[in-house]
Design a protein around this motif. Structure first.
Motif, PDB file in Angstrom:
ATOM      1  N   SER A 133       0.853  -1.186   0.000  1.00 25.14           N
ATOM      2  CA  SER A 133       0.000   0.000   0.000  1.00 25.14           C
ATOM      3  C   SER A 133       0.890   1.237   0.000  1.00 25.14           C
ATOM      4  O   SER A 133       1.878   1.312   0.748  1.00 25.14           O
ATOM      5  CB  SER A 133      -0.909  -0.007   1.226  1.00 25.14           C
ATOM      6  N   LEU A 134       0.528   2.225  -0.830  1.00 32.12           N
ATOM      7  CA  LEU A 134       1.387   3.390  -1.033  1.00 32.12           C
ATOM      8  C   LEU A 134       0.901   4.600  -0.247  1.00 32.12           C
ATOM      9  O   LEU A 134      -0.299   4.816  -0.074  1.00 32.12           O
ATOM     10  CB  LEU A 134       1.446   3.735  -2.521  1.00 32.12           C
ATOM     11  N   GLY A 162      -2.969   5.356  -1.101  1.00 34.74           N
ATOM     12  CA  GLY A 162      -3.976   4.301  -1.035  1.00 34.74           C
ATOM     13  C   GLY A 162      -3.891   3.290  -2.163  1.00 34.74           C
ATOM     14  O   GLY A 162      -4.521   2.228  -2.096  1.00 34.74           O
ATOM     15  N   ALA A 163      -3.122   3.605  -3.217  1.00 36.11           N
ATOM     16  CA  ALA A 163      -2.924   2.640  -4.303  1.00 36.11           C
ATOM     17  C   ALA A 163      -1.968   1.537  -3.838  1.00 36.11           C
ATOM     18  O   ALA A 163      -1.362   1.631  -2.766  1.00 36.11           O
ATOM     19  CB  ALA A 163      -2.372   3.347  -5.535  1.00 36.11           C
ATOM     20  N   ARG A 164      -1.826   0.493  -4.661  1.00 31.25           N
ATOM     21  CA  ARG A 164      -0.928  -0.598  -4.319  1.00 31.25           C
ATOM     22  C   ARG A 164      -0.032  -0.945  -5.503  1.00 31.25           C
ATOM     23  O   ARG A 164      -0.389  -0.691  -6.653  1.00 31.25           O
ATOM     24  CB  ARG A 164      -1.725  -1.844  -3.900  1.00 31.25           C
ATOM     25  N   THR A 165       1.093  -1.537  -5.195  1.00 26.13           N
ATOM     26  CA  THR A 165       2.012  -1.955  -6.251  1.00 26.13           C
ATOM     27  C   THR A 165       1.564  -3.285  -6.840  1.00 26.13           C
ATOM     28  O   THR A 165       0.988  -4.124  -6.134  1.00 26.13           O
ATOM     29  CB  THR A 165       3.442  -2.094  -5.710  1.00 26.13           C
ATOM     30  N   THR A 166       1.831  -3.464  -8.130  1.00 26.48           N
ATOM     31  CA  THR A 166       1.540  -4.751  -8.775  1.00 26.48           C
ATOM     32  C   THR A 166       2.814  -5.545  -9.041  1.00 26.48           C
ATOM     33  O   THR A 166       2.752  -6.703  -9.427  1.00 26.48           O
ATOM     34  CB  THR A 166       0.815  -4.523 -10.112  1.00 26.48           C
ATOM     35  N   ARG A 167       3.947  -4.888  -8.839  1.00 21.25           N
ATOM     36  CA  ARG A 167       5.235  -5.547  -9.018  1.00 21.25           C
ATOM     37  C   ARG A 167       6.278  -4.841  -8.149  1.00 21.25           C
ATOM     38  O   ARG A 167       5.995  -3.797  -7.566  1.00 21.25           O
ATOM     39  CB  ARG A 167       5.670  -5.523 -10.479  1.00 21.25           C
TER      40      ARG A 167
END
Length: 241
Positions: A133-134, A162-167
């Motif tokens: 979570s960013l 609130g975004a998240r990493t996919t890699r």
């Protein structure tokens, strides 16, 4: 005391003699300085020429700087204004500008001028693993040259909160759209259905990953109907009625 010296001292008071000798001592250097065109003037002429056709993108810092010229160069003083010209007026990283003195016995000098564009972009302040979570604790703004940036990037931490990493994202690396999801698979999202005069709101489940501007599949929680919706923010999608 020597008579001739005494006579000189009587004719020129000590203060006056000192000032006369002092002014004479500076004459050669003053004449020498006025006999040459300063290298800074040549560099500024080249920089001004490149600046005249340089684009200044919004939210960017642009630097137009001539390469350091050899201080041993002695260019005859130019009576007429200096001219500048380059084979192309297309903006590029390095432009070679021909600076010319248009006097009858003038000169020309080729001056390399470098154009650099910088942006403040969002980068990882620590190494980030997938599904992280960013927020402000692991992101920072960093000044980076445009030439080193590839793909889409972000200029505000608020965009990613609130975004998240996919890699995985390395420490100090800029975050790109393909590395994050602002709506992630299996997230429960708010669905807005809007028209010019109406707005409806319901909830649904994301079937895929997406960033702002992407269209993803979403399942309406009430009707269980599958719809295509545009990601508009973290946890939010929109359908136009």
């Amino acid at each position: 005391m020597d008579v001739s010296l005494q006579g000189s001292l009587m004719k020129y008071p000590v203060t006056g003699l000192f000032l006369s000798l002092l002014s004479l001592s500076f004459v050669p250097s003053t004449i020498a300085a006025e006999s040459f065109t300063s290298l800074s003037q040549v560099a500024e002429t080249a920089e001004d020429y490149v600046t005249s056709f340089t684009d200044f993108p919004e939210h960017a810092e642009v630097q137009v700087k001539a390469k350091t010229l050899d201080k041993r160069l002695k260019l005859k003083r130019c009576l007429l204004p200096l001219n500048a010209h380059a084979p192309t007026s297309k903006q590029q990283r390095l432009t070679t500008v021909k600076v010319t003195c248009p006097d009858a016995d003038g000169w020309s000098l080729y001056v390399p001028v470098e154009t650099r564009i910088y942006y403040s972009v969002v980068t990882a302040s620590i190494a980030l693993e997938p599904l992280t979570s960013l927020g402000y604790d692991n992101l920072k703004l960093q000044r980076m040259e445009a030439a080193s940036l590839r793909g889409n990037y972000f200029t505000s931490i608020e965009q990613l909160a609130g975004a998240r990493t996919t890699r995985r994202v390395g420490d100090g690396q800029p975050l790109r759209r393909q590395q994050i999801c602002q709506v992630c698979r299996d997230d429960i999202v708010t669905i807005y259905a809007r028209s010019a005069s109406l707005e409806l709101k319901t909830s649904g489940k994301a079937i895929g990953n997406g960033s702002v501007g992407d269209t993803i599949r979403v399942q309406n929680s009430r009707s269980e109907r599958m719809i295509d919706a545009e990601v508009i923010a973290v946890g939010e999608v929109q359908v136009n009625l």
